[in-house]
Design a protein around this motif. Structure first.
Motif, PDB file in Angstrom:
ATOM      1  N   CYS A   1       0.824  -1.205   0.000  1.00 22.44           N
ATOM      2  CA  CYS A   1       0.000   0.000   0.000  1.00 22.44           C
ATOM      3  C   CYS A   1       0.860   1.257   0.000  1.00 22.44           C
ATOM      4  N   ARG A   2       2.172   1.092  -0.175  1.00 23.82           N
ATOM      5  CA  ARG A   2       3.085   2.221  -0.273  1.00 23.82           C
ATOM      6  C   ARG A   2       3.571   2.339  -1.708  1.00 23.82           C
ATOM      7  N   GLY A   3       4.022   3.527  -2.063  1.00 24.82           N
ATOM      8  CA  GLY A   3       4.399   3.815  -3.441  1.00 24.82           C
ATOM      9  C   GLY A   3       5.537   2.961  -3.957  1.00 24.82           C
ATOM     10  N   PRO A   4       5.610   2.826  -5.288  1.00 24.52           N
ATOM     11  CA  PRO A   4       6.640   1.988  -5.917  1.00 24.52           C
ATOM     12  C   PRO A   4       8.041   2.538  -5.711  1.00 24.52           C
ATOM     13  N   GLU A   5       8.995   1.633  -5.687  1.00 27.84           N
ATOM     14  CA  GLU A   5      10.410   2.026  -5.591  1.00 27.84           C
ATOM     15  C   GLU A   5      11.019   2.105  -6.988  1.00 27.84           C
ATOM     16  N   PRO A   6      12.060   2.919  -7.171  1.00 27.87           N
ATOM     17  CA  PRO A   6      12.650   3.825  -6.180  1.00 27.87           C
ATOM     18  C   PRO A   6      11.730   4.995  -5.874  1.00 27.87           C
ATOM     19  N   ARG A   7      11.646   5.335  -4.585  1.00 24.96           N
ATOM     20  CA  ARG A   7      10.776   6.418  -4.171  1.00 24.96           C
ATOM     21  C   ARG A   7      11.494   7.755  -4.275  1.00 24.96           C
ATOM     22  N   PRO A   8      10.763   8.818  -4.596  1.00 25.66           N
ATOM     23  CA  PRO A   8      11.373  10.156  -4.617  1.00 25.66           C
ATOM     24  C   PRO A   8      11.941  10.499  -3.236  1.00 25.66           C
ATOM     25  N   SER A   9      12.960  11.313  -3.221  1.00 26.01           N
ATOM     26  CA  SER A   9      13.632  11.641  -1.964  1.00 26.01           C
ATOM     27  C   SER A   9      12.747  12.435  -1.017  1.00 26.01           C
ATOM     28  N   TRP A  10      11.696  13.067  -1.535  1.00 27.33           N
ATOM     29  CA  TRP A  10      10.846  13.900  -0.673  1.00 27.33           C
ATOM     30  C   TRP A  10       9.844  13.095   0.143  1.00 27.33           C
ATOM     31  N   VAL A  11       9.688  11.803  -0.134  1.00 27.53           N
ATOM     32  CA  VAL A  11       8.729  10.988   0.621  1.00 27.53           C
ATOM     33  C   VAL A  11       9.201  10.865   2.067  1.00 27.53           C
ATOM     34  N   VAL A  12       8.340  11.226   3.015  1.00 25.40           N
ATOM     35  CA  VAL A  12       8.674  11.192   4.434  1.00 25.40           C
ATOM     36  C   VAL A  12       8.286   9.830   5.017  1.00 25.40           C
ATOM     37  N   THR A  13       9.265   9.112   5.525  1.00 28.42           N
ATOM     38  CA  THR A  13       9.030   7.774   6.078  1.00 28.42           C
ATOM     39  C   THR A  13       9.285   7.717   7.574  1.00 28.42           C
ATOM     40  N   SER A  14       9.578   8.838   8.206  1.00 23.33           N
ATOM     41  CA  SER A  14       9.887   8.873   9.629  1.00 23.33           C
ATOM     42  C   SER A  14       8.702   8.396  10.468  1.00 23.33           C
ATOM     43  N   GLN A  15       8.972   7.532  11.435  1.00 23.37           N
ATOM     44  CA  GLN A  15       7.920   7.022  12.305  1.00 23.37           C
ATOM     45  C   GLN A  15       7.399   8.100  13.244  1.00 23.37           C
ATOM     46  N   GLY A  16       8.199   9.138  13.486  1.00 25.87           N
ATOM     47  CA  GLY A  16       7.778  10.204  14.381  1.00 25.87           C
ATOM     48  C   GLY A  16       7.119  11.371  13.682  1.00 25.87           C
ATOM     49  N   ALA A  17       6.812  11.230  12.399  1.00 31.01           N
ATOM     50  CA  ALA A  17       6.198  12.330  11.649  1.00 31.01           C
ATOM     51  C   ALA A  17       4.733  12.513  12.030  1.00 31.01           C
ATOM     52  N   ILE A  18       4.255  13.720  11.857  1.00 34.00           N
ATOM     53  CA  ILE A  18       2.865  14.065  12.155  1.00 34.00           C
ATOM     54  C   ILE A  18       2.195  14.561  10.878  1.00 34.00           C
ATOM     55  N   ASP A  19       0.977  14.093  10.636  1.00 33.20           N
ATOM     56  CA  ASP A  19       0.181  14.545   9.498  1.00 33.20           C
ATOM     57  C   ASP A  19      -0.726  15.679   9.944  1.00 33.20           C
ATOM     58  N   THR A  20      -0.684  16.789   9.233  1.00 32.17           N
ATOM     59  CA  THR A  20      -1.525  17.943   9.546  1.00 32.17           C
ATOM     60  C   THR A  20      -2.396  18.288   8.353  1.00 32.17           C
ATOM     61  N   ASP A  21      -3.707  18.280   8.540  1.00 32.84           N
ATOM     62  CA  ASP A  21      -4.639  18.616   7.464  1.00 32.84           C
ATOM     63  C   ASP A  21      -4.637  20.124   7.270  1.00 32.84           C
ATOM     64  N   LEU A  22      -4.322  20.570   6.050  1.00 30.49           N
ATOM     65  CA  LEU A  22      -4.231  21.999   5.754  1.00 30.49           C
ATOM     66  C   LEU A  22      -5.487  22.553   5.100  1.00 30.49           C
ATOM     67  N   GLY A  23      -6.497  21.694   4.894  1.00 28.99           N
ATOM     68  CA  GLY A  23      -7.751  22.181   4.320  1.00 28.99           C
ATOM     69  C   GLY A  23      -8.059  21.566   2.972  1.00 28.99           C
ATOM     70  N   VAL A  24      -9.266  21.842   2.492  1.00 29.51           N
ATOM     71  CA  VAL A  24      -9.748  21.275   1.232  1.00 29.51           C
ATOM     72  C   VAL A  24      -9.095  21.978   0.055  1.00 29.51           C
ATOM     73  N   LEU A  25      -8.581  21.186  -0.868  1.00 33.91           N
ATOM     74  CA  LEU A  25      -7.991  21.719  -2.088  1.00 33.91           C
ATOM     75  C   LEU A  25      -9.036  21.820  -3.184  1.00 33.91           C
ATOM     76  N   LYS A  26      -9.832  20.760  -3.332  1.00 37.41           N
ATOM     77  CA  LYS A  26     -10.929  20.789  -4.310  1.00 37.41           C
ATOM     78  C   LYS A  26     -11.911  19.685  -3.984  1.00 37.41           C
ATOM     79  N   THR A  27     -13.127  19.829  -4.468  1.00 40.48           N
ATOM     80  CA  THR A  27     -14.148  18.804  -4.322  1.00 40.48           C
ATOM     81  C   THR A  27     -14.447  18.236  -5.695  1.00 40.48           C
ATOM     82  N   GLY A  28     -14.821  16.966  -5.725  1.00 39.17           N
ATOM     83  CA  GLY A  28     -15.097  16.309  -6.999  1.00 39.17           C
ATOM     84  C   GLY A  28     -16.376  15.505  -6.943  1.00 39.17           C
TER      85      GLY A  28
END
Length: 314
Positions: A69-96
């Motif tokens: 369920c994770r993206g294919p390798e090789p993964r881009p360097s910007w993908v954050v895999t840290s176990q201590g990371a926090i997800d913050t919802d910044l709001g709705v971008l668009k509705t479909g």
């Protein structure tokens, strides 16, 4: 000391863990402190937890989902895999029609380099969707479990959950396959239930980042217009070469990130041959895109493009 006599550490992400050397031996019958270092002693360990995350935040779900369920390798360097990371919802971008897209920041507060903003596409349950032509796209598809297959044909709560999940999984699979084929699509980061995290396609203006505009909103000069058409043509060729059709390709489902195009919204990707309407959908994709290019002054023929794609498919 046996395993039954040792308390199990809490390994929840974001929690501080005591070391066994900091624990106090207690009497196994009364839990009273004791200096007895014998084999029957056990430890009582206190764990100090970090503050709970704020509203609109959660611990990163990266390690909670299965590897597939994770993206294919090789993964881009910007993908954050840290176990201590926090997800913050910044709001709705668009509705479909079938889902809403939010901006979500995933960042490790202890590592400034582990930070990224992604697009979080969250599928709604069937009764909250406005897309009602699903059957035409899902012909030829099947679910993995017979129970799910039966549920899709019923108006039950479980059936609605399965339907939402099926569309999310369909888009995830399409994103992964298209990325691996080299089709210009957002990098798929992960899928968790009915939520897909993917690359946020953006542009920078005056030092600020903004979501890339849809192709329909742009007014490219003649040179860039020709480049956009060639990119569209190449993307269609790559899809058809793999036996796939976008099925809903239009200037509203393509983002213009500077001088490159990125195809989005792929839950309805279908099999060119396995779906009885596959060729009709391909023809419509060609017509929709060519009509926009013609309105911008580029002399292109949808029938010629369709014939070219058909020739390359067989």
């Amino acid at each position: 000391m046996t395993p039954e006599q040792t308390s199990t550490p809490d390994l929840t992400p974001g929690r501080a863990h005591a070391h066994p050397s900091d624990a106090h031996p207690t009497d196994p019958q009364t839990d009273a402190p004791t200096d007895d270092p014998g084999p029957d002693r056990r430890f009582v360990i206190d764990f100090a937890a970090y503050d709970d995350v704020a509203d609109g935040q959660r611990w990163s779900t990266w390690l909670q989902v299965e590897p597939l369920c994770r993206g294919p390798e090789p993964r881009p360097s910007w993908v954050v895999t840290s176990q201590g990371a926090i997800d913050t919802d910044l709001g709705v971008l668009k509705t479909g029609k079938e889902a809403d897209v939010h901006l979500l920041e995933r960042a490790d507060p202890h590592d400034p380099e582990q930070s990224v903003v992604m697009a979080a596409k969250r599928y709604r349950s069937a009764e909250h969707r406005t897309f009602h032509r699903a059957a035409a796209y899902t012909e030829g598809r099947s679910t993995r479990r017979s129970r799910d297959e039966r549920a899709l044909n019923r108006k039950s709560t479980f059936g609605r959950q399965v339907a939402a999940g099926e569309w999310a999984v369909a888009e995830w699979n399409a994103l992964v396959r298209c990325w691996e084929l080299g089709v210009p699509v957002p990098y798929p980061v992960q899928i968790d239930g009915t939520e897909i995290l993917q690359e946020w396609i953006h542009v920078e203006e005056a030092g600020e980042r903004h979501t890339a505009p849809r192709l329909a909103q742009t007014r490219p000069d003649p040179e860039l217009l020709g480049s956009y058409y060639e990119q569209t043509r190449q993307a269609l060729h790559t899809l058809v070469g793999a036996g796939l059709v976008h099925g809903d390709l239009s200037p509203y489902n393509v983002l213009a990130a500077g001088d490159r195009l990125v195809v989005i919204d792929l839950p309805q990707v279908l099999d060119l041959v396995g779906n009885a309407a596959g060729f009709d959908f391909l023809h419509r994709d060609c017509s929709n895109m060519c009509a926009w290019f013609r309105r911008r002054g580029l002399d292109v023929d949808p029938e010629e493009l369709f014939a070219e794609l058909m020739a390359s498919a067989f």
